[in-house]
Design an enzyme around this catalytic site. Sequence first.
Site, PDB file in Angstrom:
ATOM      1  N   LEU A   1     -33.044  24.015  19.064  1.00 31.05           N
ATOM      2  CA  LEU A   1     -31.969  23.843  18.099  1.00 31.05           C
ATOM      3  C   LEU A   1     -30.654  23.988  18.854  1.00 31.05           C
ATOM      4  CD1 LEU A   1     -33.043  25.969  14.964  1.00 31.05           C
ATOM      5  CD2 LEU A   1     -33.208  23.491  15.263  1.00 31.05           C
ATOM      6  N   ASP A   2     -29.643  23.253  18.434  1.00 30.85           N
ATOM      7  CA  ASP A   2     -28.328  23.408  19.036  1.00 30.85           C
ATOM      8  C   ASP A   2     -27.852  24.851  18.909  1.00 30.85           C
ATOM      9  OD1 ASP A   2     -28.241  20.693  19.601  1.00 30.85           O
ATOM     10  OD2 ASP A   2     -27.282  20.204  17.694  1.00 30.85           O
ATOM     11  N   ARG A   3     -26.996  25.274  19.810  1.00 33.05           N
ATOM     12  CA  ARG A   3     -26.497  26.647  19.810  1.00 33.05           C
ATOM     13  C   ARG A   3     -25.982  27.066  18.432  1.00 33.05           C
ATOM     14  NH1 ARG A   3     -23.125  29.372  23.930  1.00 33.05           N
ATOM     15  NH2 ARG A   3     -22.852  27.322  24.901  1.00 33.05           N
TER      16      ARG A   3
END
Length: 296
Positions: free
Chosen positions: A136-138
């Site tokens: 998942l993106d940050r």
Amino acid sequence: MTYNKRSEENDRRFVVTEHSTLLKWLIENVEGNSRSRLKAILQGRGVRVDGKCVTQFDYPLEPGMQLEVSKSKRNEVFKSRYFRIIYEDRYLIVVDKNEGVLSMAAGHSSLNLKALLDDYFVKTHQRCRAHVVHRLDRDTSGLMVYAKDMETEQVLEYNWHEIVYDRRYIAVVSGEVIDDAGTITSWLRENNGYLIYSSPVDNGGKYAVTHFSVLDRTTTHSLVEFQLETGRKNQIRVHSSDIGHPVCGDVKYGNGDNPIDRLCLHAYILCFFHPVTNARMEFSTPIPPNFKRIFK
């Protein structure tokens, strides 16, 4: 098999007399509990071996070891400001990641979920490490699964699209989405600046399909559920921007609309077949409260 037992108000104590593994020993020796309840107590950190909390089902036991078993499903609950454990067994762990945490190490940034999980495994005396299966993106929060061994990781990674049968995200997007539901398709290609470009015709990138449905709306924002048919990098963020309603708080593909000072994207449903047992594993987390407050 014989054992010594001393009842106390909050736990039961035992002394191991034969070689065994932890869950097998609990099933054979702890009376009045079903297998599923004993597994729940074990996963809930309710078992101590020689004073150390152990959650590993096949943890080896030797004669003379002392066990403490909680009477409730949960005893010492693990807490972290960065993630919450949703499910754990000997092969994998499912967590709910907070925004602002990387899925794995990148560059000089030290705050990443893989390292946090590795630290958790050390502290709980588990002989394993976290293996990254997906990302998942940050600044995206929500459900993730990590493997605990290389074999499980390879099964999940190489068969991801066959094993995972439902992945859904919740997002607050900018503007009022008029259509109640729809499907977005395009080819996505990344440039040298790590920006994803979308094209209605084949641009040499990867074909991407995203389904959406609107759960709530105002004249300024919409609460949208996105269901992935394909899983491309930044797919939801790019496709949301494609229809003129970028995800709020998105600094790469957004329009500056940021009502709650974060990327308004949350992975809230994850369903897959267990890579070892083939059992259906279905997990969900609530819609973040600050998402809902926008629509009150």
